[in-house]
Design an enzyme around this catalytic site. Structure first.
Site, short mmCIF file in Angstrom:
data_model
loop_
_atom_site.label_atom_id
_atom_site.label_comp_id
_atom_site.label_asym_id
_atom_site.label_seq_id
_atom_site.Cartn_x
_atom_site.Cartn_y
_atom_site.Cartn_z
N ASN A 319 0.83 -1.21 0.00
CA ASN A 319 0.00 0.00 0.00
C ASN A 319 0.87 1.26 0.00
O ASN A 319 0.70 2.17 0.82
CB ASN A 319 -0.95 0.00 1.20
CG ASN A 319 -2.21 0.81 0.95
OD1 ASN A 319 -2.38 1.40 -0.11
ND2 ASN A 319 -3.08 0.86 1.94
N HIS A 355 -10.01 3.61 7.95
CA HIS A 355 -10.52 2.32 7.49
C HIS A 355 -11.95 2.06 7.97
O HIS A 355 -12.71 1.38 7.27
CB HIS A 355 -9.61 1.19 7.98
CG HIS A 355 -8.42 0.96 7.11
ND1 HIS A 355 -7.23 1.62 7.27
CD2 HIS A 355 -8.24 0.14 6.03
CE1 HIS A 355 -6.37 1.22 6.35
NE2 HIS A 355 -6.96 0.32 5.59
#
Length: 469
Positions: A319, A355
């Site tokens: 990521n 998230h």
């Protein structure tokens, strides 16, 4: 025989054994390739405005097909952000308003749409969009007020137009699952700065087809491996009674395989998306030697990832766009705190909230903080003991250590992902118990048991024998 109240897509998904939202997401990612070909054939030399219209309409169409009218949550946020930055002239106040409003909207979306499992809803592209919009607000501020924090490559000398904001936000190969890329990179691309030149000086589409197909092939490979692993491991397996009855060694290997299975799902999507971005030409980059590299939006470094010997390697390879974004816009702007551990903890808290609201996200990033602290402490401990360091340099011992570290990172990435996947504490506590609390014994006891004990014992180990040798 007809199937009542069921679409052809639903029947097809049942035959494949996948959910309809997951298949739509994959097809939405793959749609980037034909759209890139259309752009290369007909639009790469056209005006920036026409290209932005194309990117906006294509992105909205893919978003509407995946999320229905929910995609317009993203549209309204882009328009709102544009007016905030424009009316407040890219000031610090505009950055604060964009940051708070987009993040609050995201959290509200999580509250209204989340369930016990990971959901593919409009909040998925919106969480990507939040970082993109905040980044634009910061870059406009940096370019206007010369803060000196953001890289000169991303600072904007003037506020982008609404059409530029929409094209950047809904770029068809970037808004579903990323990658993040700056407004400056997007503007250079849409203005033709990444196009190639023929031998006759004629402008040609970006010379990126081979690099795109290579990344596309890697994406298909990882997608295939992901599908094969699904025959051996699954989320349900780790919380099943059958798994709980297995021997500890088999559990650890399956936990490691499950960790790879989980990560390959993300990696395959990122590789396929990156391949489409390369085909467009967006990922243009030059290395220190002036060589053109199509890696400006790379989100996964496969070489580091597949050869991890410590958890920090996962952070360095996985990521990448989000990590770079957080480093630029969050971590570096917290220097005034005067403590890198406080800054790192703040970054991890930011990522957890970004998230979602499930406790599993917070436990995952807390675990990351602890593991990185433990690994740094272990390396510091080894370097402070010449006797131990000398023995580890032995070629045979070194090979054994590398094999053990590879096995360690392979197994315990699975442990680290348990709360991230199972999200709610009844489910991930069951998974912890089924895995014999292995991660707690390996990582959490180092600061309170193994570490102090080894440091105490090594105080009595003389280093004179090392010097004699």
């Amino acid at each position: 025989m007809t199937v009542p109240n069921r679409t052809l897509m639903a029947v097809f998904c049942q035959q494949l054994g996948v959910t309809e939202p997951a298949l739509k997401l994959l097809l939405g990612i793959l749609a980037g390739y034909p759209l890139a070909l259309i752009h290369r054939l007909y639009l790469y030399k056209k005006s920036e405005k026409l290209q932005c219209v194309f990117f906006t309409l294509a992105g909205l169409a893919i978003g509407f097909w995946n999320f229905g009218w929910g995609i317009f949550h993203c549209f309204f946020s882009v328009v709102f952000t544009y007016f905030v930055i424009s009316l407040l002239k890219a000031s610090a106040l505009s950055v604060g308003i964009v940051f708070i409003s987009t993040f609050s909207y995201l959290l509200t979306g999580y509250i209204l749409t989340s369930s016990e499992t990971y959901d593919i809803t409009w909040t998925m592209p919106y969480c990507i969009l939040v970082l993109r919009l905040i980044g634009v607000a910061f870059d406009a501020y940096d370019g206007t007020y010369a803060s000196g924090i953001s890289s000169n490559k991303t600072a904007l000398k003037q506020v982008p137009t609404l059409l530029q904001m929409l094209g950047h936000s809904f770029f068809p190969s970037g808004f579903l699952v990323g990658p993040q890329f700056s407004m400056a990179q997007f503007l250079d691309f849409s203005n033709g700065k990444f196009n190639s030149k023929g031998s006759d000086g004629k402008e040609l589409p970006p010379d990126s087809l081979m690099a795109s197909l290579f990344r596309f092939g890697q994406g298909l490979l990882y997608l295939s491996i992901f599908q094969m692993l699904s025959f051996y491991v699954s989320d349900d397996l780790l919380i099943s009674d059958d798994f709980a009855q297995m021997c500890i060694f088999k559990k650890l290997i399956l936990m490691g395989l499950w960790g790879r299975y989980t990560l390959y799902k993300y990696i395959s999507c990122w590789l396929l998306t990156e391949g489409a971005c390369i085909m467009f030409g967006l990922s243009y980059n030059k290395n220190d030697k002036g060589e053109v590299k199509w890696d400006a939006v790379t989100n996964i470094n496969l070489s580091i990832f597949e050869n991890c010997t410590e958890f920090n390697h996962y952070i360095q390879s996985f990521n990448l766009n989000t990590n770079q974004w957080v480093a630029k816009y969050i971590y570096k702007r917290l220097k005034f705190l005067g403590n890198k551990y406080v800054s790192q903890a703040s970054v991890l808290l930011f990522l957890a909230v970004w998230h979602g609201l499930h406790s599993g996200y917070y436990l995952t990033f807390l675990h990351e903080f602890i593991v990185i602290f433990v690994e740094r402490d272990v390396k510091s401990f080894v370097k402070s003991n010449p006797t131990l360091e000398q023995r580890l340099r032995n070629p045979i011992v070194n090979i054994i250590v590398i094999v053990l570290l590879r096995l360690y990172t392979f197994i315990f990435i699975g442990w680290a992902l348990l709360p991230f996947v199972f999200l709610q504490y009844p489910r991930y506590l069951t998974a912890f118990a089924n895995c014999n609390y292995a991660g707690i014994f390996v990582h959490y006891l180092w600061p309170v048991a193994y570490g102090p004990l080894l440091k105490f014992l090594f105080k009595f180990v003389s280093t004179d024998d090392v010097k004699d040798r």
